[in-house]
Enzyme design. Sequence first.
Site, PDB file in Angstrom:
ATOM      1  N   ASP A  41       0.764  -1.286  -0.018  1.00  0.00           N
ATOM      2  CA  ASP A  41       0.296   0.017   0.225  1.00  0.00           C
ATOM      3  C   ASP A  41       0.880   1.488   0.020  1.00  0.00           C
ATOM      4  O   ASP A  41       1.639   1.639   0.428  1.00  0.00           O
ATOM      5  CB  ASP A  41      -1.326   0.168   1.175  1.00  0.00           C
ATOM      6  N   TYR A 157      -5.069  16.850  -6.792  1.00  0.00           N
ATOM      7  CA  TYR A 157      -4.661  15.835  -8.394  1.00  0.00           C
ATOM      8  C   TYR A 157      -3.347  16.448  -8.848  1.00  0.00           C
ATOM      9  O   TYR A 157      -2.207  16.167  -8.735  1.00  0.00           O
ATOM     10  CB  TYR A 157      -5.469  15.780  -8.848  1.00  0.00           C
TER      11      TYR A 157
HETATM   12  P1  NAD Z   1      -5.622   3.087 -12.244  1.00  0.00           P
HETATM   13  O1  NAD Z   1      -6.687   2.753 -11.960  1.00  0.00           O
HETATM   14  O2  NAD Z   1      -6.661   2.228 -13.911  1.00  0.00           O
HETATM   15  O3  NAD Z   1      -4.343   2.118 -11.789  1.00  0.00           O
HETATM   16  C1  NAD Z   1      -3.890   2.368 -11.368  1.00  0.00           C
HETATM   17  C2  NAD Z   1      -2.731   1.627 -10.552  1.00  0.00           C
HETATM   18  O4  NAD Z   1      -2.614   1.941  -8.899  1.00  0.00           O
HETATM   19  C3  NAD Z   1      -4.125   0.666  -9.959  1.00  0.00           C
HETATM   20  O5  NAD Z   1      -3.602  -0.474 -10.270  1.00  0.00           O
HETATM   21  C4  NAD Z   1      -3.985   0.426  -8.307  1.00  0.00           C
HETATM   22  O6  NAD Z   1      -4.515  -0.612  -7.223  1.00  0.00           O
HETATM   23  C5  NAD Z   1      -2.667   1.153  -8.132  1.00  0.00           C
HETATM   24  N1  NAD Z   1      -2.469   1.927  -6.649  1.00  0.00           N
HETATM   25  C6  NAD Z   1      -3.693   2.962  -6.628  1.00  0.00           C
HETATM   26  N2  NAD Z   1      -3.118   2.816  -5.020  1.00  0.00           N
HETATM   27  C7  NAD Z   1      -2.248   2.288  -5.085  1.00  0.00           C
HETATM   28  C8  NAD Z   1      -1.724   2.327  -3.776  1.00  0.00           C
HETATM   29  N3  NAD Z   1      -2.129   2.993  -2.282  1.00  0.00           N
HETATM   30  N4  NAD Z   1      -0.793   1.701  -2.954  1.00  0.00           N
HETATM   31  C9  NAD Z   1      -0.313   0.742  -4.570  1.00  0.00           C
HETATM   32  N5  NAD Z   1      -0.816   0.495  -5.834  1.00  0.00           N
HETATM   33  C10 NAD Z   1      -1.966   1.201  -5.769  1.00  0.00           C
HETATM   34  O7  NAD Z   1      -5.205   4.443 -12.991  1.00  0.00           O
HETATM   35  P2  NAD Z   1      -4.318   4.628 -15.032  1.00  0.00           P
HETATM   36  O8  NAD Z   1      -5.411   5.130 -15.547  1.00  0.00           O
HETATM   37  O9  NAD Z   1      -4.114   3.272 -15.184  1.00  0.00           O
HETATM   38  O10 NAD Z   1      -3.702   5.467 -14.340  1.00  0.00           O
HETATM   39  C11 NAD Z   1      -1.928   5.716 -14.499  1.00  0.00           C
HETATM   40  C12 NAD Z   1      -1.901   6.694 -13.790  1.00  0.00           C
HETATM   41  O11 NAD Z   1      -1.771   7.560 -14.960  1.00  0.00           O
HETATM   42  C13 NAD Z   1      -1.895   7.554 -12.889  1.00  0.00           C
HETATM   43  O12 NAD Z   1      -0.597   7.890 -11.915  1.00  0.00           O
HETATM   44  C14 NAD Z   1      -2.635   8.534 -13.423  1.00  0.00           C
HETATM   45  O13 NAD Z   1      -2.995   9.867 -12.281  1.00  0.00           O
HETATM   46  C15 NAD Z   1      -2.543   8.374 -14.085  1.00  0.00           C
HETATM   47  N6  NAD Z   1      -2.900   9.724 -15.709  1.00  0.00           N
HETATM   48  C16 NAD Z   1      -4.477   8.566 -15.184  1.00  0.00           C
HETATM   49  C17 NAD Z   1      -4.942   9.280 -16.672  1.00  0.00           C
HETATM   50  C18 NAD Z   1      -6.207   8.667 -16.974  1.00  0.00           C
HETATM   51  O14 NAD Z   1      -6.931   9.262 -17.971  1.00  0.00           O
HETATM   52  N7  NAD Z   1      -6.119   7.709 -16.645  1.00  0.00           N
HETATM   53  C19 NAD Z   1      -4.841  10.710 -17.208  1.00  0.00           C
HETATM   54  C20 NAD Z   1      -3.690  11.171 -16.462  1.00  0.00           C
HETATM   55  C21 NAD Z   1      -3.060  10.721 -15.270  1.00  0.00           C
END
Ligand code: NAD
Length: 283
Positions: A41, A157
């Site tokens: 975590d 964020y």
């Molecule tokens: P997602 O939710 O599909 O995956 C994120 C992963 O992070 C999940 O598997 C989750 O379990 C893990 N996670 C979250 N909290 C955690 C914790 N406390 N400990 C360990 N693991 C943890 O998200 P995504 O869209 O693939 O995002 C990936 C990255 O890209 C993130 O940093 C997000 O902020 C960034 N991002 C996403 C978007 C979008 O539109 N999807 C846009 C810009 C940036």
Amino acid sequence: MGVYAVTGSASGMGREVADKLVAQGHRVIGVDLREADVIADLSIAAGRREAARKVLQLADGRLDGAVMAAGLGPAGGKERVNLLAQVNYLGVVELLEAWRPALAAGGSAKAVVFSSNSTTSTPMVPRRTIRALRAKDAGKAVKSLKLFGRGANALMYAASKIAISQWVRATAVSRDWAGAGIRLNALAPGAIMTPLLQQQLDNPNEGKMVRRFPVPIGGFGDAGQLADWVLFMLSDAANFLCGSVIFVDGGSDAYFRTDEWPRAVGARQLWSYQKKFRGFRPY
Ligand code: NAD
């Protein structure tokens, strides 16, 4: 073939990156809350310490790369403000700092951090929140947004992604990183179709904002295509990439910041520019 640490490997873009690296024959050490080699975590200090330690143990002290995709979006309750500071900022910085010697041992390792185009499209992010994050004071960062009510999640964020992008740029060019042959860069996606975005779309207020958000090329990005960008940033093609924040967002950043970047060096920056110019010695 290389050894790569990937946080957030259980879902979305982190999962796509891990799958593609494995398909190329690399070994991936995934870190996530579930379905990963290292279950940890990252929202608590002990979890981050344990994740850092276990990865180093599994990698035998040598990494060819790291991809920091674990992260949270703004959708959620009040407790999300603190989680965003912990996971999106400290969950990247503390792990990468712990892994730096292993990346240096990799020879020409590369690290890619997930930023966001929220860095340049979210108005009114308080500077003191960013400063508190950079000082690793999550409590102070949370306190700085106390008066913002429901807007605090979106502001934290954006602050977490601004702070992490600034950290990437400052760290990447240092002797300990660039000087040790490690390429550290950030990828700043726009809205990409993943469970994180779906959570935002499912929220009535946030969903409306996301759907109305200006995206010149239209639609949402594809998680597999973003993973391809990460793989490119891990490849030899990126040997000269250092401290960059690459926007892959359908044009939103260009739309909002049209004339603001790149910008000529103005009188206010002249002194620090000259000082850095004269002070530089090749690593
Ligand atoms: P997602 O939710 O599909 O995956 C994120 C992963 O992070 C999940 O598997 C989750 O379990 C893990 N996670 C979250 N909290 C955690 C914790 N406390 N400990 C360990 N693991 C943890 O998200 P995504 O869209 O693939 O995002 C990936 C990255 O890209 C993130 O940093 C997000 O902020 C960034 N991002 C996403 C978007 C979008 O539109 N999807 C846009 C810009 C940036």
